[in-house]
Enzyme design. Structure first.
Site, PDB file in Angstrom:
ATOM      1  N   GLY A 140       0.812  -1.214   0.000  1.00 46.80           N
ATOM      2  CA  GLY A 140       0.000   0.000   0.000  1.00 46.80           C
ATOM      3  C   GLY A 140       0.845   1.264   0.000  1.00 46.80           C
ATOM      4  CG  ASP A 180      -1.171   3.980   7.162  1.00 46.37           C
ATOM      5  OD1 ASP A 180      -1.547   3.248   6.228  1.00 46.37           O
ATOM      6  OD2 ASP A 180      -0.249   3.668   7.940  1.00 46.37           O
TER       7      ASP A 180
END
Length: 579
Positions: A195, A304
């Site tokens: 990611g 996040d």
């Protein structure tokens, strides 16, 4: 070297693997769909013990009344350093573990004798953001491992010999795999991490016998696919949504549930929209890979807050109604209770289990959160603080459900927040990070609740127990340090966990959280514990080996405290039994 010595050397070299190997504990019993769907308590056949992800064993010979008599049965040094996170998987006396460095080791579960060892040769230039592995899958007579250079490898369970190897994605683009594969209906399912390196996340299924790819479903849809309208332009191509952790599986509906990671890059300015299916749970049809349902926890995520842990599948009562639930302790600090159906995933309820100052409201029908936009980092915002931190209320370490106590357990971290500066310009470049912030800003973001000048909280780590029927906290045991603790709970009314920097592995009373037993290990414990039985005797097993994100979070705490915490390095399998 003369010919005689050459022949002798060759003969010795050929013999060495046989000399190193020990006799197997008995005939290997193939792992079938039926066994995985209804696993016998004496074995630990998959990542969380069963398809539902409970982290529970009905074994009760070790119980709250005698766990104080637990002692070391045997220990095995892996010869590797860094984060040892895989559960010891056990099938009728044979144990399988994985380690950093792309190794699979088979051991006699009763004695610790090494049966065989496989090590994949990794490219020397491989960049490893998370040098760890979270375990194997067993299926038929094979052992499957997903590697940090993004290969899926099938091994003969009896010998460790390679049966087939398949490249799953491009390691040169920093696609990598750390999860234990999910095995069901003749398929081996995996997904890719990355990611922070601009992956387009996916789950892919491979034929268990041949390794042929059966399907691949992207977690970030293209413009012509359902959900594609939530991404502007071509931002979906490097949109994140990575898969770190093994999915759960409902055999009745043939649906596999996966948690997805954050969108990329972290700043939201270039990706207006919800950014489906990042920070979500998705339900995939195992035959076709088609997405049958989803629930997104943090649309257009800027914090996040990966939600990479798959939901735990529990048939229980929630808000006075019996439901087939999908329960998830989110990194965003909320405990989510969802209802799984033939495809769609419905929202039931969500309650905060640690401090979250970003959500101002959660829609009672859809579960969609409303944000305090002053807490969203981004261009023109300057320094922005928010809670919980980037590490979340809970990171990847899995929760556990005990049907005997009726409680859902969360390894949480509270009283921590983050502070992020202005983002940096971000443009995707293959083989480079794609975050939008410097690594220094990311790793230096941790703050105590209350801001820069706040005093250190008395506690951070919390082992929490929740009653899903009432939506209330049943009990909590607090720790002065952060808690990075995968959980095991048992029919003996016990919870086993490590997760603290003092190297201790503990047993708690599952009914009230009281510490009943603890023992030091060679390093810190962030491994997933398991339990099993051999010759009628129950054992509890875990890997000790501190590293990866637990160590990085510790470094952030150390910066706040102005000190350095040293946790010894080195991986060891620790196996315990009663005296």
């Amino acid at each position: 070297m003369n010919h005689r010595f050459q022949r002798l050397a060759l003969a010795l070299a050929a013999a060495l693997p046989c000399l190193a190997a020990q006799a197997a504990p008995g005939p290997y019993t193939p792992v079938t769909d039926a066994r995985l769907a209804n696993p016998e308590p004496s074995n630990w056949l998959q990542y969380r013990g069963n398809y539902s992800g409970w982290g529970y064993s009905a074994l009760d010979k070790i119980h709250a009344g005698n766990v104080g008599k637990l002692q070391l049965a045997w220990a095995f040094s892996t010869g590797q350093v860094d984060g040892h996170q895989s559960p010891p998987i056990v099938n009728n006396g044979s144990m399988f573990i994985t380690t950093p460095g792309a190794q699979v080791i088979a051991l006699d579960a009763k004695t610790g004798a090494e049966l065989w060892r496989y090590k994949k040769e990794l490219p020397p230039e491989l960049m490893q953001l998370h040098p760890t592995n979270r375990g194997v899958a067993l299926y038929g007579d094979k052992v499957y491992v997903a590697t940090v250079d993004c290969h899926l490898v099938a091994l003969d369970a009896r010998t460790g010999k390679v049966v087939w190897t398949k490249a799953v994605s491009d390691w040169k683009a920093i696609h990598y795999m750390t999860l234990a594969p999910l095995a069901a209906k003749g398929k081996i399912m995996v997904g890719s991490s990355g990611g922070e390196t601009g992956v387009r996340g996916f789950v892919a299924a491979f034929d268990a016998e041949t390794g042929a790819e059966a399907w691949r479903t992207y977690t970030v849809p293209a413009p012509n696919e359902p959900g594609g309208h939530t991404w502007p332009g071509e931002s979906y191509k490097n949109g994140g949504g990575s898969i770190w952790i093994t999915g759960t599986y409902d055999p009745e509906r043939n649906l596999a549930y996966w948690g997805t990671g954050n969108p990329a890059p972290w700043p939201t300015e270039g990706r207006k929209g919800d950014n489906l299916y990042t920070t979500s749970t998705i339900a995939l049809d195992v035959d076709s890979g088609k997405i049958r349902g989803h629930h997104q926890y943090t649309p257009n995520d800027a914090w996040d807050w990966d939600e990479v842990s798959a939901p735990v599948l529990i048939d229980t009562e929630v808000k006075g109604r019996k439901v087939k639930a999908a329960v998830h302790a989110g990194r965003n600090g909320y405990l989510w209770m969802l209802e799984r159906k033939d495809g769609p995933i419905d929202f039931i309820d969500a309650v905060s289990y640690v401090n979250n100052n970003v959500f101002t409201r959660i829609d009672p029908k859809t579960g969609r959160p409303t944000y305090d936009e002053s807490k969203r980092p981004g261009l023109g915002k300057g320094m922005v603080s928010f809670c919980p931190s980037l590490w979340g209320g809970k990171d990847w370490p899995p929760e556990a459900w005990n049907p005997k106590t009726g409680l859902f357990y969360i390894p949480a971290n509270n009283n921590l927040c983050a502070e992020m500066p202005e983002p940096e310009p971000s443009k995707y470049k293959k083989g480079d990070l794609f975050i939008g912030y410097s690594i220094e800003a990311v790793l230096g973001s941790l703050r105590y609740q209350g801001g820069n000048n706040a005093a250190a909280p008395k506690t951070v780590g919390e082992l929490q127990a929740w009653d899903l029927k009432t939506g209330k906290l049943a009990w909590v045991t607090k720790f002065p340090t952060h808690l990075w603790a995968p959980l095991l709970t048992t029919g003996g009314n016990l919870i086993f966990a490590g997760g603290t920097n003092d190297r201790l592995f503990r047993a708690f009373d599952a009914r009230n959280g009281k510490v009943l037993w603890e023992a030091p290990t060679p390093s810190g414990v962030t491994g997933v514990p398991s339990t099993f039985e051999v010759d009628g005797e129950q054992y509890v097993a875990v890997q000790s080996g501190w590293g990866v994100d637990a160590a990085r979070m510790q470094a952030g705490v150390d910066t706040l405290m102005g000190k350095a915490t040293v946790v010894p390095q080195g991986g060891t399998v620790m196996v315990y039994k009663l005296k």
